[in-house]
Enzyme design. Structure first.
Site, short mmCIF file in Angstrom:
data_model
loop_
_atom_site.label_atom_id
_atom_site.label_comp_id
_atom_site.label_asym_id
_atom_site.label_seq_id
_atom_site.Cartn_x
_atom_site.Cartn_y
_atom_site.Cartn_z
CD GLU B 50 -1.65 -2.33 1.40
OE1 GLU B 50 -0.63 -2.48 1.93
OE2 GLU B 50 -2.79 -3.12 1.73
CG PHE B 112 -9.14 -9.70 11.60
CD1 PHE B 112 -7.96 -10.14 12.13
CD2 PHE B 112 -9.56 -9.74 10.43
CE1 PHE B 112 -7.04 -10.42 11.23
CE2 PHE B 112 -8.52 -10.20 9.29
CZ PHE B 112 -7.35 -10.62 9.87
CD GLN B 113 -7.07 -7.32 7.86
OE1 GLN B 113 -7.72 -7.25 6.98
NE2 GLN B 113 -5.72 -7.71 7.47
CE LYS B 162 -16.94 -6.66 3.87
NZ LYS B 162 -16.36 -7.86 4.32
CG MET B 468 22.65 12.73 2.61
SD MET B 468 23.58 13.90 1.72
CE MET B 468 22.46 14.53 0.60
#
Lengths: 158, 555
Positions: B50, B112-113, B162, B468
């Protein structure tokens, strides 16, 4: 020069509003001295009064950064000379037979209300500016302050 | 018409003329993906992670000027977007992120999630929404696009439980309203600004990303001619002013040119357009601009006097303000000042000697790349030495040509951004310049490039170290190279083959041009492994805490 800055925020009363405002203060390292969220006549709009400690630069930044929040409708830095400021204090103070009348005397002098008088304690209530509240609390100190609650400041411009 | 929440989301994206979204499916967005299955007008690009979707949406936005859109599921899907959103936020890039969440009834129960993604992203978005009722959904999406793409632009997140994606309500299409022009600045300030510009003997223009965001490049070019002043661009404004123009003096700040630092030292008026005076530019703020007055033009009034005290501030759209100034100001001439600037330029060239006979220098690579891709190509970068070399040595000619993470400095940004830029600009060559450290962060997106045959060239400036950080260790930490030597065993050729993309290698100076030409010419995703010396430095450099007037020219 550092001073207490009183900010009045008018905002859409959306869920998470207070969190957004506090998250901004935390992210920008502005110090909140006190905060009061108050409903307005319109339930869709709420007012938040925040006292911030800082200098002129902080004052301007607080105003402009708050103004960028989508839910915020208006930000005003209140000029203390052009606003009536009020804080609220509740205090539970120790009481004996001898001290009871003295406590009432002090309460009367400040126009404080007696909310409860028990055999050993008394609960008093007072609204006023912070200096009045400070001196009230100081006078009660010798009687033994068991518990004290104080809100932040609300204000109305004259 | 009656539509469910998922269909409303897609219809609202189509209303906004969105053609491409970057995302990754999951439980909480199943309904949305089901609606997507039946919506061929929207191209969905399946990324590997993602974070890549967020960077791709950002790269799409930066390269096209349109809002970029990404889609992720709840919980880890949503948190994986956070770095991408923070990157877009710091660089004021318009991105709309849509995340699924658990059903409304499960919110707050550690389901969940489940993650409080509106809480998590509050500090890194312009605004975010948690949708409570399907009836609010269309309005919220339209508002989100408006917020993302107006004023100072930035990312907006919409979290959709959802059950909302399944619930049905009436949907009426609405065409987006044209964005109203922001008001012009206060007239009193404006007249003072005109006066100040007219009075200046040695004006110096310093442009930031706001010039590109506001589409003000043409007005800036005309303004520079009218005022007769040298121009410096911040990292975010590379290409906002044509760098082939002799007025251009290079970047200002930590890795700015000596000429730019002489300009800030000797100018009597600094005209800052669309810039927030990042600490990478001002260096020590106590000495920055101490000899000049400062006129700042910006859309965000919170940027006035935030990092640097300014004398005159003009709040508004940079294009509109510059266009107005171009009318209010007569043709000025500063022959002596421009002569001085013209004398500094050859005195302090941006040089980079080869560490050995025939060795590859980043400067030569960037110049060869410019010779091939020119002003049509898009160059994105990761973060580190290679990023600064690209900014220093590639000649950016037009806005939106350079895509880089300036404010947040996100290693792993470039490849996703390049994929987004390529999909938004199918006819342009897109090259992502990467260091090997950054490469390891999000190289998984090479699989995305391969899957869709997105012909980005991943140009790996491979020195085997975190260059760097190593450069700072070399300067300030007694060459104690703590954890900056990578010493990985990766076979990049096999890696490229494994991902199903082309592989090229550059080991000597004479290979640079022909190999780059071949990689660009294959019109397929390609990895170019360009080996460079690990002790090359980014110069000039202003060490932390020092004055911008005194850059180190060698180490």
């Amino acid at each position: 020069m550092e001073k207490d800055i009183l900010v009045k925020v008018t905002a859409r009363n959306n869920p998470g509003l207070l969190q957004r405002v506090c998250a901004l203060f935390s992210r920008r390292f502005f110090n909140i001295v006190s905060i009061v969220a108050a409903q307005s006549q319109d339930p869709a709009v709420s007012h938040i009064f925040i006292v911030v400690r800082g200098d002129e630069r902080i004052s301007r930044q607080v105003e402009k950064q708050l103004d960028k929040l989508y839910d915020v409708l208006e930000v005003a830095i209140l000029d203390p000379s052009r606003a009536v400021k009020r804080e609220h204090l509740m205090v539970k103070v120790g009481r004996t037979e001898e001290s009871g009348s003295k406590l009432i005397e002090i309460a009367n002098a400040f126009h404080a209300a007696v909310l409860h008088a028990g055999p050993e304690t008394m609960i008093l209530e007072l609204s006023g500016d912070s200096r009045t509240l400070d001196s009230f609390a100081e006078l009660l100190q010798p009687f033994g302050i068991r518990e004290m609650l104080r809100t932040g400041a609300m204000a109305m411009t004259i | 018409m009656q539509l469910n929440g998922s269909e409303i989301i897609l219809q609202c994206l189509l209303e906004q003329k969105v053609d491409t979204i970057f995302g990754y499916p999951g439980g909480a967005v199943l309904n949305i993906y089901d609606a997507l299955y039946k919506c061929p007008q929207l191209r969905h690009v399946l990324v590997a992670h993602e974070q890549g979707a967020a960077h791709a949406a950002d790269g799409y936005a930066r390269s096209t000027g349109r809002v970029g859109v990404c889609l992720a599921t709840s919980g880890p899907g949503a948190t994986n977007l956070v770095t991408g959103l923070a990157t877009a936020y710091m660089d004021s890039s318009p991105v709309v992120a849509i995340t699924g969440n658990v059903t409304s009834a499960q919110l707050g129960l550690d389901s969940f999630q489940e993650v409080d993604i509106t809480g998590v992203t509050m500090p890194v978005t312009k605004h975010n929404f948690l949708v409570r009722r399907v009836e609010d959904l269309a309005g919220i999406i339209r508002t989100a696009f408006t917020i993302a793409n107006t004023g100072r632009k930035g990312p907006v997140l919409i979290d959709v439980p959802k059950d909302i994606t399944a619930a049905v309500c009436e949907y009426t299409p609405v065409s987006p309203e044209p964005v109203p022009e922001p008001p012009m600045p206060d007239q009193g300030w404006y007249l003072k600004a005109v006066e100040m510009v007219r009075e200046a003997k040695r004006p110096f223009i310093y442009a930031g990303g706001g010039v590109i965001s506001a589409g003000a490049a043409e007005e800036l070019s005309a303004f520079a001619k009218k005022v007769d002043a040298p121009v410096s661009c911040s990292l975010m404004c590379q290409g906002g002013f044509d760098q082939a123009d002799p007025r251009y003096v290079g970047m200002l700040g930590m890795h700015g040119t000596k000429t730019a630092s002489c300009c800030i030292r000797d100018c009597d008026l600094l005209i800052a357009v669309g810039t927030r005076f990042s600490d990478r530019v001002t260096c020590d703020t106590g000495t920055f601009g101490r000899n000049c007055r400062i006129l700042q033009i910006d859309i965000d009034p919170a940027e006035f006097n935030k990092n640097v005290r300014v004398d005159i501030r003009l709040k508004g759209n940079a294009r509109a303000i510059l266009a107005a100034l171009n009318k209010s100001i007569p043709q000025l001439r500063h022959a002596e000042w421009m002569g001085q600037v013209g004398a500094w330029q050859p005195e302090y060239p941006l040089a980079q000697p080869a560490p050995a006979e025939g060795a590859v220098t980043p400067k030569a690579v960037m110049e060869a790349l410019y010779a091939i891709g020119g002003e049509d190509m898009i160059l994105s970068t990761e973060v580190g030495q290679h990023q600064m070399w690209a900014a220093e040595y590639f000649t950016f000619r037009r806005p939106r040509q350079f895509i880089t993470s300036g404010g947040l400095g996100t290693m792993g940004f470039g490849l996703g951004a390049a994929i987004g830029a390529q999909l938004g600009n199918p006819d342009r060559l897109v090259v992502n310049v990467a260091g090997d450290g950054s490469f390891y962060m999000n190289m998984n997106e090479l699989s995305t490039a391969a899957k869709y045959n997105i012909p980005v060239v991943e140009l790996l400036m491979n020195n085997g170290v975190l260059g760097m950080v190593r450069q700072w260790q070399n300067l300030f930490y007694g060459k104690r190279y703590s954890q900056t030597t990578l010493e990985k065993k990766t076979d990049f050729q096999k890696l490229a083959e494994g991902f199903g993309i082309r592989y090229f290698e550059i080991n000597t100076a004479e290979e640079i041009a022909p190999v780059l030409q071949a990689a660009v010419g294959c019109k397929e995703p390609a990895l170019v492994n360009c080996r460079i010396n690990q002790d090359l430095n980014v110069l000039p450099m202003v060490p932390g805490g020092s004055s911008v007037e005194q850059p180190l020219l060698e180490m």
